[in-house]
Enzyme design. Structure first.
Site, mmCIF file in Angstrom:
data_model
loop_
_atom_site.group_PDB
_atom_site.id
_atom_site.type_symbol
_atom_site.label_atom_id
_atom_site.label_comp_id
_atom_site.label_asym_id
_atom_site.label_seq_id
_atom_site.Cartn_x
_atom_site.Cartn_y
_atom_site.Cartn_z
ATOM 1 N N ALA A 49 39.596 -12.673 43.482
ATOM 2 C CA ALA A 49 39.601 -13.919 44.235
ATOM 3 C C ALA A 49 40.737 -14.791 43.744
ATOM 4 O O ALA A 49 41.372 -14.477 42.729
ATOM 5 C CB ALA A 49 38.275 -14.654 44.056
ATOM 6 N N GLU A 72 42.071 -19.044 43.312
ATOM 7 C CA GLU A 72 41.600 -20.429 43.243
ATOM 8 C C GLU A 72 42.469 -21.440 43.980
ATOM 9 O O GLU A 72 42.497 -22.617 43.587
ATOM 10 C CB GLU A 72 41.518 -20.825 41.763
ATOM 11 C CG GLU A 72 42.875 -20.986 41.040
ATOM 12 C CD GLU A 72 43.344 -19.772 40.265
ATOM 13 O OE1 GLU A 72 42.908 -18.654 40.587
ATOM 14 O OE2 GLU A 72 44.166 -19.938 39.338
ATOM 15 N N HIS A 99 33.922 -19.113 38.560
ATOM 16 C CA HIS A 99 35.238 -19.033 37.928
ATOM 17 C C HIS A 99 36.294 -19.724 38.803
ATOM 18 O O HIS A 99 37.057 -20.575 38.321
ATOM 19 C CB HIS A 99 35.595 -17.566 37.691
ATOM 20 C CG HIS A 99 36.929 -17.334 37.082
ATOM 21 N ND1 HIS A 99 37.103 -17.103 35.738
ATOM 22 C CD2 HIS A 99 38.170 -17.307 37.631
ATOM 23 C CE1 HIS A 99 38.389 -16.948 35.496
ATOM 24 N NE2 HIS A 99 39.069 -17.057 36.619
ATOM 25 N N GLU A 100 36.329 -19.364 40.077
ATOM 26 C CA GLU A 100 37.363 -19.945 40.955
ATOM 27 C C GLU A 100 37.129 -21.438 41.115
ATOM 28 O O GLU A 100 38.078 -22.217 41.130
ATOM 29 C CB GLU A 100 37.381 -19.251 42.325
ATOM 30 C CG GLU A 100 37.543 -17.733 42.293
ATOM 31 C CD GLU A 100 38.685 -17.239 41.430
ATOM 32 O OE1 GLU A 100 39.682 -17.962 41.247
ATOM 33 O OE2 GLU A 100 38.577 -16.110 40.895
ATOM 34 N N GLU A 120 43.313 -19.041 32.339
ATOM 35 C CA GLU A 120 42.401 -17.907 32.517
ATOM 36 C C GLU A 120 41.411 -17.772 31.369
ATOM 37 O O GLU A 120 40.217 -17.558 31.576
ATOM 38 C CB GLU A 120 43.179 -16.602 32.748
ATOM 39 C CG GLU A 120 44.009 -16.600 34.033
ATOM 40 C CD GLU A 120 43.220 -16.928 35.300
ATOM 41 O OE1 GLU A 120 41.972 -16.925 35.270
ATOM 42 O OE2 GLU A 120 43.862 -17.216 36.339
HETATM 43 N N1 B3K Z 1 44.201 -16.497 39.342
HETATM 44 C C1 B3K Z 1 43.789 -15.355 40.123
HETATM 45 C C2 B3K Z 1 44.480 -14.096 39.769
HETATM 46 C C3 B3K Z 1 45.807 -13.947 40.366
HETATM 47 C C4 B3K Z 1 46.362 -12.567 40.105
HETATM 48 C C5 B3K Z 1 47.758 -12.441 40.546
HETATM 49 N N2 B3K Z 1 48.305 -11.116 40.419
HETATM 50 C C6 B3K Z 1 42.328 -15.134 40.062
HETATM 51 C C7 B3K Z 1 41.632 -15.735 38.904
HETATM 52 O O1 B3K Z 1 41.840 -15.395 37.772
HETATM 53 O O2 B3K Z 1 40.841 -16.604 39.125
HETATM 54 ZN ZN ZN Z 2 41.045 -17.126 36.891
#
Ligand code: B3K
Ligand code: ZN
Length: 879
Positions: free
Chosen positions: A268, A270, A303-304, A326
């Site tokens: 997913a 965000e 998380h998102e 992250e």
């Molecule tokens: N931030 C995105 C992940 C993006 C990946 C790009 N290759 C999802 C997350 O960690 O919430």
């Molecule tokens: Zn993330």
């Protein structure tokens, strides 16, 4: 597509951007044969940059430039350079407007980066560097701008037009077209931009924030998925409330949207106010989703959502800081999941992932620190180290500071850096400033790669009643990093007396401060801790709650492990003792295949199966034998066939000797009321399905009848899939074929269930040998363009069906190499993920190693290899 060697980008080369963008105005004209993107950027020179009158440099990828104008005046050919991957304008004023028009082809975008089409809808993925596939832009996270986005498309085919922020205008256009304009008041980096256009149904809800604001919650899905939204919307509301309660974070826009798309490279994304999800990580119903899927969805929705503060309001200065958002957000979602369910089980699951997969990454050719110092392709750095180890690092700060100071630290961080693009160091500094603690040595966790190993020895001085624990630490060498310094490690311990009672932990004789749990802080290469007033030799309980992401070596006896399994008050360590015992028993069978299986292991599992007094969620976890992947991770030179044989032998031995207990456990846990997702009901289903799996593993006829009945009558996917999996992993060939066929016919219209159906077979050593995998690739439901299908067949085969993948004839490796080469042309990010198992070739016994390496060399030698796969393959073949 890149044809030459990709460049290495270094953290030490970081420079502030020469130009800033205050405002971005976008107009998208969406058509079936492409899209025209009009962009107007309000640019000014960055006062903090020392670059002088440097040219304006805008990133671009796969763009056709139609026109470029500066303050309304079209630029002549000599005024700019279109370098393919950049647009450079050599002479620009202090502040100006740049108008750029580009043409892109979303319908042909198989990389699923930038703007692309999935099941007839337009959608975007811009993190990390996808925005440059939409228009020319300074595509780096420290350039933060306000976005206004107008989307124009055919009204019938694309009635729903979405972007970030709030809708501010809409209307009809000629030729059956319409438009909607969105405005996002919060400055953001381009990686958080999103656009969706499609024929989608809308599910609505509302949430009232702590300050009384009413937020519109919307979920947009294809009409066939309209019944699968409720769980995600509820999970969203739980997340919003939790973030207010636990972190004091209130939502900021008036609307929050979630969209489900089938073709998505990861779980997913965000995007500000408009989260886009892989369908499999958001759509669920009792009929089609397993308990594990429900839990995963709840965690990913959270998380998102949590990223809105940890990631969007406060973002990363550059991609080396990826773990800033992250690691912290994974920690936050883990706390949330622990609060929603069983904290011990959540901790066990996280530690299992870490010890099995992150430790392997940290010991492999792509090992990198939580804050890497260099990379070639940033997409390759969305790793378990950045996410999971990054979360452990934040957890350790939480453990060292305690709940209240940690909260003060996070408040300070959000307040100090709101609206900024910052570094992991800024995060640590906020924690230091709020708590008064010095975390300078702790910062090594961000800089040094590799899993620290602790070697623990103990002595008991009966006369003085002193128990001494000596702990030495070492951090292994990793590519490009040697001679590492000792790290600051919180090491939680307890001591148990002979009767199982916790002993007080006294640092000096006569002190009256006597907790039964302590977090020892390791900072030296070797540390000796003395505990006084200990009247008998205790059994140590080490690294309680997995207080740091480290390996612990202590010469456990089987007696001690059995003792901890039934007495340790720390649930995590109870489980861990069981795992260590099972590992020890399996490992002894690898060395001596004919040896007897430890009878005390059978007894221990018997009492687990009978123990209805203990938390059943914990029992369900304790009954899972260590995975083959974990056993491989623990070996020096893994002999996969021997590991597989030994583990299967232990499983068969346990199942044969515990048949009656398994049947009793099955029946005891079969009493079903309404389907519920409480930890107790999840545990019941898990116990029941584990028992069933074991019975079918040994070809039990009664088990077969139970499985077939369960498959027929189950009212939820956990039980249905549990039965199917048990049959697929059995030797009842005819019955499993029938079961698979019936299941497919019942669910062929549902892509998420078909993905489960693929992966159950691909992960099974019995049903997933290479010829069968090849057939799955030719199945009508398989789709090379859909990453979920690719993962559910090829990914499941190579990372879960280890005995088949590591077939000593090398056929599994050759197969994977072929598929990686094929995917590299269409979707390099997916190809680069998929090749991972081969990159671990050094971990295996010589006969495997040679074959793995040559498969990897074949990938290396492919024509027009993408930068993504190039980096991974070259680094893993380097000396
Ligand atoms: N931030 C995105 C992940 C993006 C990946 C790009 N290759 C999802 C997350 O960690 O919430
Ligand atoms: Zn993330």
């Amino acid at each position: 597509m890149r044809t030459n060697q990709p460049q290495t980008i270094c953290l030490s080369d970081y420079k502030v951007p020469a130009y800033l963008v205050d405002q971005v105005d976008l107009r998208f004209e969406l058509f079936e044969d492409g899209a025209r993107v009009h962009s107007v950027l309000s640019v000014r020179r960055n006062p903090e940059s020392s670059a002088g009158d440097e040219p304006l440099y805008l990133h671009g990828d796969s763009l056709v430039l139609e026109s470029v104008a500066l303050n309304g005046t079209p630029l002549a050919a000599g005024d700019f350079d279109d370098l393919g991957d950049a647009l450079v304008v050599s002479s620009v004023p202090e502040a100006f407007e740049l108008q750029v028009v580009t043409w892109i082809e979303p319908q042909n975008n198989t990389r699923l980066e930038g703007l692309y089409k999935s099941s007839g809808m337009f959608c975007t993925q811009c993190e990390a560097e996808g925005f440059r596939c939409i228009t020319f832009y300074p595509d780096r996270p420290d350039v933060m701008a306000r976005f206004r986005t107008r989307i124009e498309a055919d009204r019938d085919a694309y009635p729903v037009l979405l972007s970030n922020g709030n809708p501010v205008a809409k209307g009809d256009l000629e030729g059956g077209r319409h438009y909607v304009t969105w405005e996002d008041p919060f400055p953001k980096p381009a990686y958080l931009f999103a656009l969706v256009a499609g024929d989608l149904v809308e599910k609505k809800d509302t949430f009232t924030t702590c300050s009384g604001r009413s937020i519109d919650l919307r979920m947009y899905v294809e009409p066939r998925n309209a019944q699968k939204c409720d769980f995600a919307l509820d999970a969203l509301k739980r997340s919003m409330r939790w973030d207010e309660d636990v972190y004091g974070r209130e939502y900021d826009l008036d609307i929050f949207m979630i969209v489900a798309v089938d073709d998505f490279n990861m779980g997913a994304m965000e995007n500000k106010g408009l989260n886009i999800f892989n369908s499999s990580c958001v759509l669920a119903s009792q009929e089609t989703a397993t308990d594990a899927a429900f839990q995963r969805i709840e965690a990913i929705v959270a998380h998102e959502y949590f990223h809105n503060w940890s990631g969007n309001r406060v973002t990363c200065r550059d991609w080396f800081q990826l773990s800033l958002k992250e690691g912290f957000t994974v920690f936050r979602d883990a706390q949330f999941s622990a609060d929603m369910g069983s904290p011990t089980v959540k901790r066990i699951e996280d530690a299992t992932l870490l010890r099995t997969a992150q430790f392997a990454e940290d010991a492999g050719p792509m090992a990198h620190p939580v804050r890497p110092a260099s990379y070639m392709e940033i997409s390759n750095f969305y790793t378990l180290t950045i996410y999971e180890k990054g979360a452990e690092v934040v957890r350790m700060i939480h453990n060292l500071l305690g709940e209240s100071l940690f909260r003060q630290g996070s408040d300070l961080y959000f307040q100090r850096h709101d609206g900024q693009a910052v570094t992991t160091d800024d995060f640590v500094r906020a924690m230091e400033d709020a708590s008064g603690r010095d975390l300078s040595q702790f910062r090594l966790w961000y800089e040094q790669a590799g899993t620290p190993a602790l070697t623990v020895t103990d002595e008991f001085d009966e006369e003085r009643c002193v128990y001494r624990l000596t702990v030495s630490q070492s951090v292994p060498d990793t590519p490009g990093q040697t001679g590492k310094k000792p790290q600051h490690i919180p090491f939680a311990v307890g001591l148990l007396g002979r009767d199982g009672q916790p002993l007080p932990l006294l640092f000096s004789a006569g002190s009256d401060d006597a907790p039964v749990d302590r977090v020892l802080e390791l900072t030296e290469r070797e540390h000796c801790f003395e505990f006084h007033g200990v009247s008998e030799r205790p059994v140590p309980s080490l690294l309680r709650g997995f207080s740091a992401p480290v390996r612990v070596h202590y010469p456990w006896t089987r007696e001690q492990l059995l003792f901890l399994m039934s007495h340790d008050p720390d649930g995590f360590n109870r489980w861990d003792a069981g795992q260590r015992l099972a590992v020890d028993v399996i490992q002894s069978l690898i060395v001596a295949p004919e040896a007897e299986v430890e009878p005390r292991l059978v007894d221990a599992y018997r009492s687990l199966l009978r123990n209805t007094g203990l938390d059943q969620a914990l029992v369900a976890k304790m009954l899972q034998l260590p995975s083959e992947a974990y056993l491989i991770e623990l070996s020096e030179q893994a002999d996969v066939a021997a590991i597989h044989r030994a583990r299967e032998a232990v499983l068969s031995h346990l199942a044969t000797h515990l048949r009656d207990e398994l049947l009793a456990c099955y029946h005891r846990n079969s009493a079903q009321g309404d389907y519920q997702l409480t930890p107790e009901s999840v545990a019941r289903r898990s116990l029941r399905n584990t028992a069933l799996g074991w019975l079918l593993h040994i070809g039990d006829q009664q088990g077969l009848v139970l499985a077939q009945e369960q498959l027929r009558s189950a009212d939820n996917m956990t039980d249905r899939l549990g039965a199917l999996r048990a049959l697929v992993n059995s030797d009842f060939v005819e019955e499993r074929t029938q079961a698979l066929e019936g299941f497919y016919q019942a669910f062929r219209e549902d892509p998420q269930v078909v993905e489960l159906w693929f992966s159950v077979q691909a992960a099974s050593v019995r049903a997933g040998q290479l010829p069968q995998i090849t057939q799955l690739l030719e199945h009508e439901a398989f789709d090379w363009k859909n990453p979920n299908k690719v993962r559910s067949v090829i990914g499941a085969f190579a990372s879960q069906n280890l005995a088949a993948f590591h077939n000593p004839d090398g056929s599994g490796y050759a197969f994977l190499a072929t598929q990686v080469c094929r995917l590299d042309d269409s979707n390099p990010q997916i190809a680069s993920r998929l090749v991972t198992p081969l990159t671990r070739w050094r971990k295996f016994a010589p006969e495997y190693r040679v074959l793995m390496k040559s498969a990897l060399e074949r990938v290396r030698d492919k024509d027009r290899l993408s930068g993504d796969v190039y980096e991974v393959v070259h680094k893993s073949l380097a000396d």
